[in-house]
Design a protein around this motif. Structure first.
Motif, PDB file in Angstrom:
ATOM      1  N   MET A   1      31.949  56.199  34.975  1.00  0.00           N
ATOM      2  CA  MET A   1      31.195  55.148  35.652  1.00  0.00           C
ATOM      3  C   MET A   1      31.124  53.931  34.749  1.00  0.00           C
ATOM      4  SD  MET A   1      29.596  54.314  38.335  1.00  0.00           S
ATOM      5  CE  MET A   1      28.756  52.810  38.694  1.00  0.00           C
ATOM      6  N   ALA A   2      31.362  52.757  35.329  1.00  0.00           N
ATOM      7  CA  ALA A   2      31.327  51.510  34.567  1.00  0.00           C
ATOM      8  C   ALA A   2      29.889  51.184  34.174  1.00  0.00           C
ATOM      9  CB  ALA A   2      31.897  50.384  35.410  1.00  0.00           C
ATOM     10  N   ASN A   3      29.709  50.789  32.924  1.00  0.00           N
ATOM     11  CA  ASN A   3      28.370  50.469  32.437  1.00  0.00           C
ATOM     12  C   ASN A   3      28.198  48.988  32.125  1.00  0.00           C
ATOM     13  OD1 ASN A   3      27.254  53.084  32.532  1.00  0.00           O
ATOM     14  ND2 ASN A   3      28.383  53.641  30.703  1.00  0.00           N
ATOM     15  N   SER A   4      29.111  48.409  31.389  1.00  0.00           N
ATOM     16  CA  SER A   4      28.963  47.002  31.027  1.00  0.00           C
ATOM     17  C   SER A   4      29.344  46.117  32.218  1.00  0.00           C
ATOM     18  CB  SER A   4      29.848  46.669  29.831  1.00  0.00           C
ATOM     19  OG  SER A   4      31.207  46.747  30.196  1.00  0.00           O
ATOM     20  N   ALA A   5      28.911  44.881  32.143  1.00  0.00           N
ATOM     21  CA  ALA A   5      29.199  43.932  33.223  1.00  0.00           C
ATOM     22  C   ALA A   5      30.699  43.738  33.381  1.00  0.00           C
ATOM     23  CB  ALA A   5      28.512  42.602  32.946  1.00  0.00           C
ATOM     24  N   GLY A   6      31.404  43.659  32.265  1.00  0.00           N
ATOM     25  CA  GLY A   6      32.856  43.464  32.319  1.00  0.00           C
ATOM     26  C   GLY A   6      33.572  44.632  32.955  1.00  0.00           C
ATOM     27  N   SER A   7      33.163  45.838  32.614  1.00  0.00           N
ATOM     28  CA  SER A   7      33.831  47.008  33.184  1.00  0.00           C
ATOM     29  C   SER A   7      33.490  47.179  34.664  1.00  0.00           C
ATOM     30  CB  SER A   7      33.487  48.275  32.390  1.00  0.00           C
ATOM     31  OG  SER A   7      32.102  48.508  32.403  1.00  0.00           O
ATOM     32  N   LYS A   8      32.290  46.752  35.053  1.00  0.00           N
ATOM     33  CA  LYS A   8      31.930  46.799  36.476  1.00  0.00           C
ATOM     34  C   LYS A   8      32.814  45.828  37.269  1.00  0.00           C
ATOM     35  CE  LYS A   8      27.145  48.237  35.949  1.00  0.00           C
ATOM     36  NZ  LYS A   8      25.725  47.849  36.029  1.00  0.00           N
ATOM     37  N   LYS A   9      33.025  44.644  36.697  1.00  0.00           N
ATOM     38  CA  LYS A   9      33.873  43.658  37.360  1.00  0.00           C
ATOM     39  C   LYS A   9      35.302  44.167  37.466  1.00  0.00           C
ATOM     40  CE  LYS A   9      35.434  38.878  37.106  1.00  0.00           C
ATOM     41  NZ  LYS A   9      35.343  37.599  36.382  1.00  0.00           N
ATOM     42  N   ARG A  10      35.831  44.762  36.401  1.00  0.00           N
ATOM     43  CA  ARG A  10      37.197  45.288  36.424  1.00  0.00           C
ATOM     44  C   ARG A  10      37.327  46.381  37.476  1.00  0.00           C
ATOM     45  NH1 ARG A  10      40.843  42.179  35.427  1.00  0.00           N
ATOM     46  NH2 ARG A  10      42.297  43.846  34.977  1.00  0.00           N
ATOM     47  N   ALA A  11      36.298  47.201  37.615  1.00  0.00           N
ATOM     48  CA  ALA A  11      36.322  48.259  38.633  1.00  0.00           C
ATOM     49  C   ALA A  11      36.364  47.654  40.030  1.00  0.00           C
ATOM     50  CB  ALA A  11      35.113  49.170  38.478  1.00  0.00           C
ATOM     51  N   ARG A  12      35.591  46.593  40.252  1.00  0.00           N
ATOM     52  CA  ARG A  12      35.606  45.920  41.557  1.00  0.00           C
ATOM     53  C   ARG A  12      36.978  45.317  41.828  1.00  0.00           C
ATOM     54  NH1 ARG A  12      30.742  43.493  39.796  1.00  0.00           N
ATOM     55  NH2 ARG A  12      31.853  41.496  39.543  1.00  0.00           N
ATOM     56  N   GLN A  13      37.544  44.660  40.823  1.00  0.00           N
ATOM     57  CA  GLN A  13      38.851  44.031  40.993  1.00  0.00           C
ATOM     58  C   GLN A  13      39.938  45.073  41.253  1.00  0.00           C
ATOM     59  OE1 GLN A  13      39.026  41.864  37.289  1.00  0.00           O
ATOM     60  NE2 GLN A  13      38.497  39.933  38.304  1.00  0.00           N
ATOM     61  N   ALA A  14      39.871  46.170  40.522  1.00  0.00           N
ATOM     62  CA  ALA A  14      40.878  47.221  40.688  1.00  0.00           C
ATOM     63  C   ALA A  14      40.824  47.809  42.094  1.00  0.00           C
ATOM     64  CB  ALA A  14      40.680  48.310  39.646  1.00  0.00           C
ATOM     65  N   GLU A  15      39.617  48.012  42.619  1.00  0.00           N
ATOM     66  CA  GLU A  15      39.472  48.571  43.967  1.00  0.00           C
ATOM     67  C   GLU A  15      39.994  47.593  45.017  1.00  0.00           C
ATOM     68  OE1 GLU A  15      38.641  51.085  47.133  1.00  0.00           O
ATOM     69  OE2 GLU A  15      38.945  51.443  44.997  1.00  0.00           O
ATOM     70  N   LYS A  16      39.690  46.316  44.837  1.00  0.00           N
ATOM     71  CA  LYS A  16      40.161  45.292  45.767  1.00  0.00           C
ATOM     72  C   LYS A  16      41.686  45.230  45.747  1.00  0.00           C
ATOM     73  CE  LYS A  16      39.325  40.404  46.791  1.00  0.00           C
ATOM     74  NZ  LYS A  16      38.624  39.191  46.336  1.00  0.00           N
ATOM     75  N   ARG A  17      42.264  45.274  44.566  1.00  0.00           N
ATOM     76  CA  ARG A  17      43.718  45.218  44.426  1.00  0.00           C
ATOM     77  C   ARG A  17      44.365  46.471  45.013  1.00  0.00           C
ATOM     78  NH1 ARG A  17      43.653  44.036  39.423  1.00  0.00           N
ATOM     79  NH2 ARG A  17      43.520  41.811  39.849  1.00  0.00           N
ATOM     80  N   ARG A  18      43.739  47.630  44.799  1.00  0.00           N
ATOM     81  CA  ARG A  18      44.265  48.884  45.351  1.00  0.00           C
ATOM     82  C   ARG A  18      44.315  48.825  46.875  1.00  0.00           C
ATOM     83  NH1 ARG A  18      42.864  53.248  47.881  1.00  0.00           N
ATOM     84  NH2 ARG A  18      40.697  52.590  48.057  1.00  0.00           N
ATOM     85  N   GLN A  19      43.258  48.321  47.490  1.00  0.00           N
ATOM     86  CA  GLN A  19      43.222  48.228  48.944  1.00  0.00           C
ATOM     87  C   GLN A  19      44.263  47.243  49.461  1.00  0.00           C
ATOM     88  OE1 GLN A  19      39.168  47.306  49.936  1.00  0.00           O
ATOM     89  NE2 GLN A  19      38.498  49.430  49.741  1.00  0.00           N
ATOM     90  N   HIS A  20      44.445  46.140  48.767  1.00  0.00           N
ATOM     91  CA  HIS A  20      45.443  45.148  49.182  1.00  0.00           C
ATOM     92  C   HIS A  20      46.846  45.733  49.074  1.00  0.00           C
ATOM     93  CE1 HIS A  20      47.925  41.431  48.643  1.00  0.00           C
ATOM     94  NE2 HIS A  20      47.262  41.132  49.739  1.00  0.00           N
ATOM     95  N   ASN A  21      47.127  46.409  47.958  1.00  0.00           N
ATOM     96  CA  ASN A  21      48.436  47.031  47.769  1.00  0.00           C
ATOM     97  C   ASN A  21      48.695  48.100  48.827  1.00  0.00           C
ATOM     98  OD1 ASN A  21      48.894  45.419  45.551  1.00  0.00           O
ATOM     99  ND2 ASN A  21      48.410  47.007  44.060  1.00  0.00           N
ATOM    100  N   ALA A  22      47.673  48.887  49.150  1.00  0.00           N
ATOM    101  CA  ALA A  22      47.821  49.927  50.167  1.00  0.00           C
ATOM    102  C   ALA A  22      48.129  49.309  51.520  1.00  0.00           C
ATOM    103  CB  ALA A  22      46.559  50.776  50.239  1.00  0.00           C
ATOM    104  N   SER A  23      47.514  48.172  51.810  1.00  0.00           N
ATOM    105  CA  SER A  23      47.756  47.478  53.070  1.00  0.00           C
ATOM    106  C   SER A  23      49.208  47.002  53.160  1.00  0.00           C
ATOM    107  CB  SER A  23      46.810  46.289  53.191  1.00  0.00           C
ATOM    108  OG  SER A  23      47.142  45.500  54.297  1.00  0.00           O
ATOM    109  N   LEU A  24      49.708  46.400  52.080  1.00  0.00           N
ATOM    110  CA  LEU A  24      51.091  45.924  52.076  1.00  0.00           C
ATOM    111  C   LEU A  24      52.074  47.083  52.201  1.00  0.00           C
ATOM    112  CD1 LEU A  24      50.925  43.208  49.277  1.00  0.00           C
ATOM    113  CD2 LEU A  24      51.030  42.851  51.733  1.00  0.00           C
ATOM    114  N   ARG A  25      51.795  48.180  51.504  1.00  0.00           N
ATOM    115  CA  ARG A  25      52.671  49.354  51.543  1.00  0.00           C
ATOM    116  C   ARG A  25      52.695  49.949  52.943  1.00  0.00           C
ATOM    117  NH1 ARG A  25      49.978  52.250  48.107  1.00  0.00           N
ATOM    118  NH2 ARG A  25      50.867  51.157  46.338  1.00  0.00           N
ATOM    119  N   SER A  26      51.531  50.043  53.574  1.00  0.00           N
ATOM    120  CA  SER A  26      51.435  50.602  54.920  1.00  0.00           C
ATOM    121  C   SER A  26      52.159  49.721  55.934  1.00  0.00           C
ATOM    122  CB  SER A  26      49.962  50.749  55.299  1.00  0.00           C
ATOM    123  OG  SER A  26      49.840  51.170  56.637  1.00  0.00           O
ATOM    124  N   MET A  27      52.004  48.407  55.799  1.00  0.00           N
ATOM    125  CA  MET A  27      52.651  47.481  56.717  1.00  0.00           C
ATOM    126  C   MET A  27      54.169  47.600  56.625  1.00  0.00           C
ATOM    127  SD  MET A  27      51.946  43.399  57.100  1.00  0.00           S
ATOM    128  CE  MET A  27      52.194  43.135  55.356  1.00  0.00           C
TER     129      MET A  27
END
Length: 86
Positions: A1-27
């Motif tokens: 689990m992310a604890n620092s502010a920076g690691s929380k932000k990276r986790a949010r960015q990684a999830e957003k990027r994962r969903q975008h990549n999954a969308s492109l792959r599915s399309m």
């Protein structure tokens, strides 16, 4: 689990990027299925139209690192051969 502010932000960015990549792959996969369906039906014009859209989607995905370029080239080559055989 992310604890620092920076690691929380990276986790949010990684999830957003994962969903975008999954969308492109599915399309891209959906467009490939449309080409295969047209080839199975024996409809050369529809297959060629779907092939153009699929190639564009696959090339864009490859340029963004979603698929390896060799995989995209292999799919394009095989689909084109199937369309020409109709």
């Amino acid at each position: 689990m992310a604890n620092s502010a920076g690691s929380k932000k990276r986790a949010r960015q990684a999830e957003k990027r994962r969903q975008h990549n999954a969308s492109l792959r599915s399309m891209a996969r959906t467009y490939l299925k449309k080409v295969n369906a047209a080839v199975e039906a024996g409809d050369k014009e529809a297959a060629q139209a779907a092939y153009g859209v699929a190639v564009s989607a696959m090339d864009k995905a490859a340029s963004k690192g979603i698929f390896h370029q060799n995989k995209v080239s292999r799919h394009k080559s095989r689909l084109n051969a199937q369309i020409k055989a109709l």
